[in-house]
Design a protein around this motif. Structure first.
Motif, PDB file in Angstrom:
ATOM      1  N   UNK A 523      23.909  19.712  11.924  1.00 18.19           N
ATOM      2  CA  UNK A 523      24.644  18.613  12.565  1.00 18.19           C
ATOM      3  C   UNK A 523      24.352  17.273  11.902  1.00 18.19           C
ATOM      4  N   UNK A 524      23.457  17.283  10.927  1.00 24.44           N
ATOM      5  CA  UNK A 524      23.005  16.025  10.317  1.00 24.44           C
ATOM      6  C   UNK A 524      22.474  15.074  11.388  1.00 24.44           C
ATOM      7  N   UNK A 525      21.761  15.633  12.363  1.00 23.80           N
ATOM      8  CA  UNK A 525      21.322  14.873  13.532  1.00 23.80           C
ATOM      9  C   UNK A 525      19.809  14.676  13.509  1.00 23.80           C
ATOM     10  N   UNK A 526      19.393  13.449  13.746  1.00 22.95           N
ATOM     11  CA  UNK A 526      17.977  13.090  13.865  1.00 22.95           C
ATOM     12  C   UNK A 526      17.826  12.312  15.169  1.00 22.95           C
ATOM     13  N   UNK A 527      17.032  12.841  16.106  1.00 19.16           N
ATOM     14  CA  UNK A 527      16.965  12.277  17.455  1.00 19.16           C
ATOM     15  C   UNK A 527      15.905  11.197  17.624  1.00 19.16           C
ATOM     16  N   UNK A 528      15.045  10.995  16.636  1.00 22.14           N
ATOM     17  CA  UNK A 528      14.011   9.957  16.721  1.00 22.14           C
ATOM     18  C   UNK A 528      13.943   9.219  15.388  1.00 22.14           C
ATOM     19  N   UNK A 529      13.357   8.050  15.406  1.00 21.40           N
ATOM     20  CA  UNK A 529      13.138   7.301  14.170  1.00 21.40           C
ATOM     21  C   UNK A 529      11.881   7.803  13.477  1.00 21.40           C
ATOM     22  N   UNK A 530      11.986   8.067  12.196  1.00 20.33           N
ATOM     23  CA  UNK A 530      10.821   8.420  11.367  1.00 20.33           C
ATOM     24  C   UNK A 530      10.312   7.120  10.745  1.00 20.33           C
ATOM     25  N   UNK A 531       9.083   6.726  11.098  1.00 17.16           N
ATOM     26  CA  UNK A 531       8.600   5.383  10.753  1.00 17.16           C
ATOM     27  C   UNK A 531       7.319   5.474   9.926  1.00 17.16           C
ATOM     28  N   UNK A 532       7.369   5.032   8.678  1.00 20.91           N
ATOM     29  CA  UNK A 532       6.137   4.992   7.878  1.00 20.91           C
ATOM     30  C   UNK A 532       5.282   3.791   8.292  1.00 20.91           C
ATOM     31  N   UNK A 533       3.967   3.976   8.307  1.00 22.34           N
ATOM     32  CA  UNK A 533       3.030   2.879   8.547  1.00 22.34           C
ATOM     33  C   UNK A 533       2.219   2.664   7.271  1.00 22.34           C
ATOM     34  N   UNK A 534       2.436   1.521   6.647  1.00 23.28           N
ATOM     35  CA  UNK A 534       1.702   1.164   5.436  1.00 23.28           C
ATOM     36  C   UNK A 534       0.532   0.269   5.838  1.00 23.28           C
ATOM     37  N   UNK A 535      -0.710   0.704   5.529  1.00 20.55           N
ATOM     38  CA  UNK A 535      -1.874   0.058   6.114  1.00 20.55           C
ATOM     39  C   UNK A 535      -2.795  -0.623   5.105  1.00 20.55           C
ATOM     40  N   UNK A 536      -3.186   0.060   4.055  1.00 23.04           N
ATOM     41  CA  UNK A 536      -4.137  -0.526   3.118  1.00 23.04           C
ATOM     42  C   UNK A 536      -3.415  -1.489   2.173  1.00 23.04           C
ATOM     43  N   UNK A 537      -4.194  -2.297   1.452  1.00 22.71           N
ATOM     44  CA  UNK A 537      -3.595  -3.227   0.484  1.00 22.71           C
ATOM     45  C   UNK A 537      -2.775  -2.459  -0.538  1.00 22.71           C
ATOM     46  N   UNK A 538      -3.315  -1.345  -1.042  1.00 22.72           N
ATOM     47  CA  UNK A 538      -2.589  -0.550  -2.027  1.00 22.72           C
ATOM     48  C   UNK A 538      -1.295   0.012  -1.465  1.00 22.72           C
ATOM     49  N   UNK A 539      -1.337   0.487  -0.217  1.00 21.54           N
ATOM     50  CA  UNK A 539      -0.124   1.044   0.393  1.00 21.54           C
ATOM     51  C   UNK A 539       0.926  -0.040   0.616  1.00 21.54           C
ATOM     52  N   UNK A 540       0.492  -1.240   0.994  1.00 27.16           N
ATOM     53  CA  UNK A 540       1.434  -2.339   1.173  1.00 27.16           C
ATOM     54  C   UNK A 540       2.090  -2.714  -0.157  1.00 27.16           C
ATOM     55  N   UNK A 541       1.298  -2.730  -1.220  1.00 25.96           N
ATOM     56  CA  UNK A 541       1.853  -3.036  -2.543  1.00 25.96           C
ATOM     57  C   UNK A 541       2.880  -1.993  -2.976  1.00 25.96           C
ATOM     58  N   UNK A 542       2.727  -0.771  -2.484  1.00 26.39           N
ATOM     59  CA  UNK A 542       3.578   0.345  -2.906  1.00 26.39           C
ATOM     60  C   UNK A 542       4.732   0.617  -1.944  1.00 26.39           C
ATOM     61  N   UNK A 543       4.775  -0.105  -0.817  1.00 21.25           N
ATOM     62  CA  UNK A 543       5.712   0.223   0.264  1.00 21.25           C
ATOM     63  C   UNK A 543       7.169   0.193  -0.181  1.00 21.25           C
ATOM     64  N   UNK A 544       7.567  -0.855  -0.865  1.00 25.42           N
ATOM     65  CA  UNK A 544       8.978  -0.979  -1.262  1.00 25.42           C
ATOM     66  C   UNK A 544       9.383   0.147  -2.209  1.00 25.42           C
ATOM     67  N   UNK A 545       8.505   0.513  -3.122  1.00 24.84           N
ATOM     68  CA  UNK A 545       8.825   1.591  -4.062  1.00 24.84           C
ATOM     69  C   UNK A 545       8.987   2.920  -3.334  1.00 24.84           C
ATOM     70  N   UNK A 546       8.139   3.175  -2.326  1.00 25.38           N
ATOM     71  CA  UNK A 546       8.251   4.409  -1.548  1.00 25.38           C
ATOM     72  C   UNK A 546       9.597   4.456  -0.833  1.00 25.38           C
ATOM     73  N   UNK A 547       9.987   3.350  -0.192  1.00 30.14           N
ATOM     74  CA  UNK A 547      11.247   3.335   0.551  1.00 30.14           C
ATOM     75  C   UNK A 547      12.442   3.432  -0.395  1.00 30.14           C
ATOM     76  N   UNK A 548      12.325   2.856  -1.572  1.00 27.89           N
ATOM     77  CA  UNK A 548      13.402   2.955  -2.565  1.00 27.89           C
ATOM     78  C   UNK A 548      13.629   4.415  -2.947  1.00 27.89           C
ATOM     79  N   UNK A 549      12.548   5.136  -3.205  1.00 25.05           N
ATOM     80  CA  UNK A 549      12.673   6.553  -3.567  1.00 25.05           C
ATOM     81  C   UNK A 549      13.216   7.363  -2.391  1.00 25.05           C
ATOM     82  N   UNK A 550      12.789   7.026  -1.184  1.00 25.55           N
ATOM     83  CA  UNK A 550      13.248   7.756   0.000  1.00 25.55           C
ATOM     84  C   UNK A 550      14.760   7.588   0.195  1.00 25.55           C
ATOM     85  N   UNK A 551      15.237   6.356   0.075  1.00 24.85           N
ATOM     86  CA  UNK A 551      16.656   6.097   0.298  1.00 24.85           C
ATOM     87  C   UNK A 551      17.533   6.685  -0.810  1.00 24.85           C
ATOM     88  N   UNK A 552      16.918   7.042  -1.924  1.00 23.73           N
ATOM     89  CA  UNK A 552      17.682   7.648  -3.022  1.00 23.73           C
ATOM     90  C   UNK A 552      17.890   9.142  -2.814  1.00 23.73           C
TER      91      UNK A 552
END
Length: 917
Positions: A523-552
């Motif tokens: 059904x291409x149905x998702x009933x909840x939001x899938x939410x990444x939590x970026x916490x460390x300095x390294x993860x924050x620096x990498x957050x945009x790149x992760x979301x870019x790859x995900x949306x692709x």
């Protein structure tokens, strides 16, 4: 003669202090009272007059206390901190009312100010402002963390005292009424004194749920509808065409309590189900009570008023056939609605409400069906000359139902990515023997996960035995699916992944959601939001790149388009990034991450909703919410924002209904102003960006150099703070560390910050800034200071950063902190580290004053300066006694009375600081 606006506050503090003193004298004897009073007077003399002789006298008196005297002193000064908080809250209410009564211009942070700002500056028309809320979302989210030190019983006592103070303030009392009020206050203070401050057993998750629900009962259920009504009326005043326009439920309070499993093994599927049931019980109980009262009020009789055909049909279908109400269709309709809601209570919760209906009826199949019946009453009243009645209790009830539904508050689910990874690996290994998921690289993992998400076939089998972790995780998601069927999808909307560092972390959660039917590929149905939590300095620096790859990834992008309105939420971790990189670097990493996410989301045509993991203290991203929201990068809010409300800050913000409504109003006002900005806003100058990066790099090195690279620092921290004692305090269901041991890397950020607050160093809220500015000025001798001053003047991000640091530094006390440092057994270690901290503190204060141009700390914040002046003379003795108790405890072993004194002192210091966790 200038009116002393703070005189009523001082009078309230004196009154409550006198009543507390009388209670101590009556309950503990004259000797105890005189001892406490002597300590109080000496502390006031030392703090206000900087009298060193008074300090020596104070320390000598406190160090000589017997064990039982110590308990009495700690209790007295702890309760005074609580009473001072009540007086301050009451004074805030008093001053707000005074401004309104005087017809003053709307104050910053109010809805009136926000609306005037948007309309007067032609940023939007009233109609455009009204439509802004169609897609808006403002959501403070209550979280249970081990800095919530107040018992519900204590909060109940404080509520009574606050109500009695409010009565004295607003009403012109006769002498008899004034005496009765004073007697009631005396009884309330006595009850507070005789109420146990601490819990005898560790708080369970269900206890935390109960505490969380109490804020809905006290504040949210009544105050949220009032806020909506006020906003609708302001919009109608600006544009008569908006009269009668009802806003969507854009402002909602969420919760993590009962759904946050990250590091808390006590949150299970059964606990989640109980939490949902307890919340639903509170919501349905409120609606039933309101219906009962509404029925007594709408006594309208046919012949004196008309009713719509739909209302008459509703009355005719009611099981209420009393001849006494035969000509009162509104009452009969409400009786029928009550009967149906009572049956709904029985169907959803398995129990009958306290007040029984007139007869049995069919339950409501959904919230919408209940709302439709209330709408029928509303339309009939409006159509038949009784619109004023529709604007009363019925309006409040209809709005409450829109906001709270049958579920009260959406519960977020949260789990660590490591757990998801292990569970998925086990499911794959047992479903496809030979599959070694953990050995795959990121590309291989994503390929395997996407293949699973493309098929509706489940991985889990009822005929296979799984590990306890896997069974627990699957049970949670099945419970979430059951909650959707029982209460509606609004009951659980979000699943958050702690420590997200790559795309596979999100796809692993997607696979687990598929197992429970919360993601349905066909059904291409998702009933909840899938939410990444970026916490460390390294993860924050990498957050945009992760979301870019995900949306692709077409599959994921399709889920967002079909089921999530092309929106994606991202959570940013303030506390762990601070513990990882320090205050300055954390703030800068968060700001940069937001800017980079805005660009990525815009490029993919996806709406960004940020979830800010703010804490109470500045060291965990706290500070004034209004300024914090306005300081976000342009485009970061977009009408939608969620943020956590944590620890004792929940009680401070929402324990008093009127203060609670004011804090909710601030969030809405800031969201409006941050989202609807005038065109032509200038971009942040590149010189500011470069300077901030250099400051951050130096501050990071300074902070990491102390906390993670200094031999013995871990020992210094554990011996010079109350961290070990906090770990044993019954103030939360969650362990203080993620793993056994004393490694700072494994310690939760909340107790990390809380411990530094207790010893009055507040280190996570400022350390590294002084070194950063010193190096910047050395490398820019000609214009370095001028540039930092320009950044403070023209960049809201930087000015908010420094304002928060100003607050933390003002609450820091190196003299008191030095007494905690003396608890470190290794003399050389404590001397070298404390001197390093002292040097950095002085450098930070000097840098702050030079940049801001202030002559002293808090020169631009008279309200907080007043608060500190009022409360710190009563806070200092608690710290001094706490140090002595810690010394005795660590030397003499496990004496129950000494442990009790330590724990009470922790409570009192937290209450005095108000935002320590």
């Amino acid at each position: 003669m200038t009116q002393d606006k703070d005189a009523p506050l001082r009078e309230d503090i004196r009154l409550l202090g006198r009543l507390l003193g009388d209670t101590v004298r009556d309950q503990q004897g004259e000797a105890s009272f005189e001892l406490i009073e002597r300590i109080r007077q000496t502390s006031v003399r030392f703090r206000r007059d900087d009298d060193l002789a008074a300090r020596r006298e104070l320390e000598g008196t406190l160090d000589a206390l017997s064990r039982e005297q110590t308990i009495q002193v700690v209790r007295a000064f702890s309760y005074f901190s609580h009473l001072a908080n009540i007086a301050e809250d009451q004074h805030h209410i008093r001053r707000s009312r005074a401004h309104l009564l005087a017809g003053s211009a709307p104050r910053e942070g109010s809805l009136s100010h926000a609306i005037a700002h948007v309309l007067d500056n032609n940023i939007a028309s009233p109609a455009e402002l009204g439509s802004f809320f169609d897609t808006a979302l403002v959501s403070p989210v209550l979280t249970a963390h081990p800095t919530e030190v107040q018992r519900k019983s204590i909060l109940n006592c404080q509520t009574v005292i606050a109500r009695l103070l409010d009565e004295r303030d607003r009403m012109q009392l006769t002498p008899e009424e004034s005496a009765a009020n004073l007697d009631a206050l005396r009884r309330a203070v006595l009850t507070l004194w005789q109420t146990r401050m601490l819990r005898p057993a560790r708080l369970s998750v269900i206890d935390e749920v109960s505490n969380g629900v109490s804020y809905f009962e006290t504040t949210f259920l009544s105050e949220l509808p009032r806020l909506y009504a006020g906003l609708e009326d302001r919009l109608a005043a600006a544009d008569p065409n908006l009269a009668g326009h009802e806003l969507p439920a854009f402002l909602q309070v969420g919760s993590w309590i009962g759904g946050d499993r990250d590091g808390n093994p006590f949150v299970t599927a059964e606990v989640l189900e109980r939490a949902l049931t307890m919340q639903a019980s509170a919501a349905l109980g409120y609606y039933l009570d309101e219906l009962h009262t509404l029925g007594s009020q709408l006594s309208l009789a046919l012949g004196l008023v008309s009713a719509s055909d739909a209302l008459l049909a509703l009355a005719d279908h009611s099981p209420d056939h009393s001849p006494h109400r035969s000509d009162e269709p509104y009452r009969r309709a409400i009786s029928g609605i009550y009967a149906r809601l009572s049956a709904t209570h029985r169907a959803l919760l398995g129990t009958d409400p306290v007040r029984h209906p007139v007869a049995d009826a069919a339950p409501y199949p959904s919230v919408d069906a209940f709302a439709a019946d209330l709408d029928t009453i509303h339309r009939s009243l409006v159509a038949n000359g009784s619109a004023a009645l529709a604007r009363g209790r019925l309006r409040q009830l209809r709005r409450a139902l829109k906001v709270f539904g049958f579920h009260l508050a959406p519960i977020d689910l949260r789990q660590n990515s490591d757990v998801h990874e292990r569970v998925v690996a086990e499911l794959l290994a047992l479903a496809q023997p030979g599959t070694d998921y953990l050995s795959l690289d990121e590309s291989g993992r994503c390929e395997l996960l996407l293949n699973e998400l493309a098929t509706a076939r489940p991985l889990a089998s009822p005929h296979v035995s799984y590990s306890a972790d896997t069974e627990s995780e699957l049970a949670i998601f099945r419970a979430a699916r059951a909650a959707h069927l029982r209460f509606g999808q609004a009951a659980i909307r979000n699943c958050i992944i702690s420590k997200t560092d790559d795309v596979s972390d999100l796809l692993e959660l997607a696979v687990l959601l598929k197992e429970a039917g919360l993601l349905r590929p066909l059904e291409n149905a998702l009933d909840v939001n899938i939410i990444p939590l970026f916490e460390t300095i390294g993860d924050l620096d990498n957050a945009a790149a992760v979301m870019d790859r995900l949306f692709s990834i077409p599959l994921y992008r399709g889920l967002l388009s079909e089921s999530r309105d092309d929106s994606q939420e991202v959570m940013l971790g303030y506390s762990d990034s601070n513990k990882d990189g320090g205050f300055l670097t954390s703030g800068w990493a968060l700001y940069k991450a937001e800017g980079e996410l805005i660009e990525v989301f815009g490029r993919h045509g996806i709406r960004l909703r940020l979830f800010h993991g703010r804490g109470g203290s500045v060291g965990r991203g706290g500070g004034p919410s209004y300024q914090a929201i306005l300081a976000q990068p342009e485009g970061a809010v977009q009408g939608q924002i969620r943020l956590t409300e944590q620890g004792e800050v929940i009680a401070a913000k929402y324990g008093n209904p009127e203060v609670g409504r004011r804090n909710l109003e601030v969030l809405v006002a800031a969201t409006i102003e941050s989202s609807l900005r005038a065109d032509g806003a200038k971009p942040t100058p590149a010189t500011f960006i470069d300077a901030m990066q250099q400051l951050s790099d130096t501050a990071f090195q300074s902070y990491r150099g102390l906390v993670y690279e200094t031999p013995g620092f871990e020992q210094y921290f554990w011996e010079s703070t109350v961290i070990a004692e906090i770990a044993g305090l019954n103030i939360g269901s969650r362990p203080a560390s993620r793993k056994k041991g004393t490694r700072i890397e494994d310690l939760r950020a909340i107790p990390w910050v809380f411990s530094w607050s207790q010893c009055r160093l507040m280190l996570p809220g400022w350390y590294g800034f002084g070194s950063a500015v010193k190096q910047w000025l050395a490398s820019h001798p000609d214009d370095g200071l001028a540039q930092l001053q320009a950044m403070y003047r023209d960049w809201s991000f930087f000015s908010t950063l420094l304002s928060n640091m100003d607050m933390v530094l003002a609450k820091t006390d190196l003299a008191i902190a030095s007494r905690y440092a003396a608890l470190v057994k290794d003399v050389a270690l404590r001397t070298s580290i404390f001197e390093r901290i002292r040097h950095e503190w002085q450098a930070t204060v000097d840098a702050l004053l030079a940049i801001t141009g202030q002559a002293e700390l808090l020169a631009d914040n008279p309200l907080l300066k007043r608060s500190i002046r009022n409360r710190f003379p009563y806070l200092d003795p608690l710290n001094h006694v706490q140090v002595e108790l810690l010394r005795r405890h660590r030397e003499q072993g496990d004496d129950e009375r000494i442990r009790l004194g330590i724990h009470i002192s922790i409570n009192g210091v937290a209450a005095g600081l108000r935002n320590s966790g």
